[in-house]
Design a protein around this motif. Structure first.
Motif, PDB file in Angstrom:
ATOM      1  N   GLY A   1       0.831  -1.197   0.000  1.00 58.57           N
ATOM      2  CA  GLY A   1       0.000   0.000   0.000  1.00 58.57           C
ATOM      3  C   GLY A   1       0.864   1.245   0.000  1.00 58.57           C
ATOM      4  O   GLY A   1       2.089   1.172   0.116  1.00 58.57           O
ATOM      5  N   THR A   2       0.253   2.403  -0.127  1.00 60.22           N
ATOM      6  CA  THR A   2       0.987   3.665  -0.234  1.00 60.22           C
ATOM      7  C   THR A   2       1.305   4.239   1.137  1.00 60.22           C
ATOM      8  O   THR A   2       0.446   4.316   2.015  1.00 60.22           O
ATOM      9  CB  THR A   2       0.182   4.683  -1.049  1.00 60.22           C
ATOM     10  OG1 THR A   2      -0.002   4.177  -2.370  1.00 60.22           O
ATOM     11  CG2 THR A   2       0.911   6.024  -1.129  1.00 60.22           C
TER      12      THR A   2
ATOM     13  N   THR B   1      -0.212  -0.841   5.588  1.00 61.91           N
ATOM     14  CA  THR B   1       1.072  -1.003   4.912  1.00 61.91           C
ATOM     15  C   THR B   1       2.167  -1.322   5.918  1.00 61.91           C
ATOM     16  O   THR B   1       3.025  -2.192   5.676  1.00 61.91           O
ATOM     17  CB  THR B   1       1.431   0.272   4.130  1.00 61.91           C
ATOM     18  OG1 THR B   1       0.433   0.505   3.144  1.00 61.91           O
ATOM     19  CG2 THR B   1       2.780   0.146   3.450  1.00 61.91           C
TER      20      THR B   1
ATOM     21  N   ASN C   1      -0.653   4.992   6.702  1.00 61.37           N
ATOM     22  CA  ASN C   1      -1.245   3.739   6.217  1.00 61.37           C
ATOM     23  C   ASN C   1      -0.824   2.611   7.155  1.00 61.37           C
ATOM     24  O   ASN C   1       0.208   1.968   6.953  1.00 61.37           O
ATOM     25  CB  ASN C   1      -0.801   3.435   4.786  1.00 61.37           C
ATOM     26  CG  ASN C   1      -1.644   2.346   4.139  1.00 61.37           C
ATOM     27  OD1 ASN C   1      -2.088   1.416   4.801  1.00 61.37           O
ATOM     28  ND2 ASN C   1      -1.862   2.473   2.841  1.00 61.37           N
TER      29      ASN C   1
END
Length: 432
Positions: free
Chosen positions: A367-368, A421, A418
């Motif tokens: 994920g970012t 992540t 995030n």
């Protein structure tokens, strides 16, 4: 939606170098000495100023950044502080309107009144013009008060005061005083732990504040939508975290998030300890490895311990100074060099000028993540980057490298951007 009420001020200035950090620290200590509970925040990505401010207020100093953490996250942090504090201070970044997002953006979005500190050492009536500009440039913020800094005499102070127009509250002046100045180096203010007389400097600065600085503004309503806690997806994961004078760039929110996710945190010193603590994953944050080349290079048992960790496929996240530590060698640009971990092929050389500065957005398989970069070194490597970040303001994006279980980049990641992540990074084991 829940609300908490607390007096709050965003301490800003027309430019960098006006004395925001010292003034914020002095205010925090002054109100603390008056028996008030003070909570302090830093606007934007910064590690060094919060160290100073933590010493002044006696509590961790989280960062508030609309890009890295988002508005809801910033609201949640302020709301939590407001439930226990008598005063909240937020130190701005650069000048009030500088950057995107700026300190003014934060003040507008969160409803924080602004107090300006202005270096009046080389001006008189123009002080009033600066205050007027800060107060009227944007209609969505409120400049509530001003302090003149580095003022030479009572007569000088009177000229500054008399130059003011409008309803901005005059709190008085701080004198020029070499005994309270904070030393600096290439990344900014010297780390708090390296300033032997820091407490004395902060105490003196608090004593030099004008009497009107005891003023408390009207309470601000600080609300945030209720949000679920992050899943305990790192429950039982033992994460070793480097923390000493060479690796000290740790966002308080990053550490807090790992704990909320159930991780067991084990801090250690690459400088002084002989080997890693028992752990499943390793985080090497940023700092000043370039100032401790010999000690890092000569701690061979620690180097071997981390190499063994990597060789067995256990996770390593290395950021900026941590990435430098992972390289083959480090040269300080002044004649000193030494071998580092050698798990990331390449050599690092310190530069005389800033090499990169800016916000970063890194798309990763998990994920970012968002963060920022700020470094004076150059990483010379034949490796091809596995990922390249983007800069929301149009600047260069930093590179990210995978090397077995190692994830390395110059980016300082903001974990709350995030949580999923971060769970993916620290909860994954990759074959070395």
């Amino acid at each position: 939606m829940s609300e908490a009420y607390c007096p709050a001020l965003l301490v800003s200035a027309p430019a960098s170098g006006q004395g925001k950090t010292l003034l914020t620290a002095a205010l925090a200590r002054r109100h603390r000495d008056l028996g008030r509970t003070v909570r302090v925040f830093k606007c934007g990505p910064d590690f060094l100023d919060p160290m100073i401010l933590e010493r002044a207020c006696g509590a961790p100093v989280p960062n508030l950044d609309l890009f890295m953490g988002g508005e809801a996250h910033c609201r949640a942090l302020l709301h939590e502080a407001a439930r226990e504090a008598d005063l909240i201070l937020v130190e701005g970044v650069m000048g009030l309107f500088d950057g995107d997002p700026s300190a003014a953006d934060l003040a507008a979005r969160l409803g924080l009144p602004v107090m300006a500190t202005i270096d009046g050492s080389a001006m008189a009536q123009s002080f009033g013009a600066l205050v007027h500009g800060l107060a009227t440039y944007r209609s969505d913020i409120r400049l509530a008060a001003v302090i003149g800094n580095r003022v030479g005499s009572e007569r000088h102070a009177a000229m500054l005061r008399d130059s003011l127009k409008g309803d901005v509250r005059w709190l008085g002046t701080m004198p020029r005083d070499a005994e309270i100045d904070l030393p600096e180096r290439h990344l900014g203010i010297v780390q708090a732990g390296e300033i032997a007389d820091l407490d004395a400097r902060i105490r003196r600065a608090a004593q030099l504040l004008p009497a009107d600085a005891d003023w408390l503004p009207e309470p601000v309503a600080l609300a945030h939508p209720e949000a679920p806690s992050p899943p305990a997806s790192l429950h039982g994961t033992r994460i070793a975290i480097a923390r000493d004078v060479a690796f000290a760039f740790l966002y308080p929110a990053n550490v807090a998030l790992l704990r909320r996710m159930g991780a067991e945190l084990r801090f250690f010193s690459p400088l002084c300890d002989s080997r890693l603590p028992d752990c499943d994953a390793l985080w090497l944050p940023g700092g000043y490895p370039e100032l401790h080349i010999a000690q890092l290079s000569e701690n061979r048992t620690m180097l071997e311990s981390i190499r063994d960790h990597h060789a067995t496929g256990k996770v390593i996240l290395a950021e900026c100074g941590g990435m430098i530590y992972c390289a083959d060698s480090l040269n300080d640009g002044c004649g000193t060099s030494g071998d580092m971990l050698g798990i990331l092929p390449g050599h690092v050389v310190m530069q005389r000028r800033l090499a990169a500065l800016g916000l970063q957005k890194m798309a990763m398989p998990e994920g970012t993540l968002r963060g920022h970069t700020f470094h004076y070194s150059r990483f010379d490597t034949s490796l091809t980057a596995d990922r390249i970040a983007t800069n929301p303001n149009g600047g260069a994006g930093e590179r990210l490298y995978y090397r077995g279980s190692l994830t390395a980049s110059y980016v300082h990641f903001y974990f709350p951007s995030n949580a999923g992540t971060i769970a993916g990074i620290f909860g994954t084991r990759v074959s070395g």
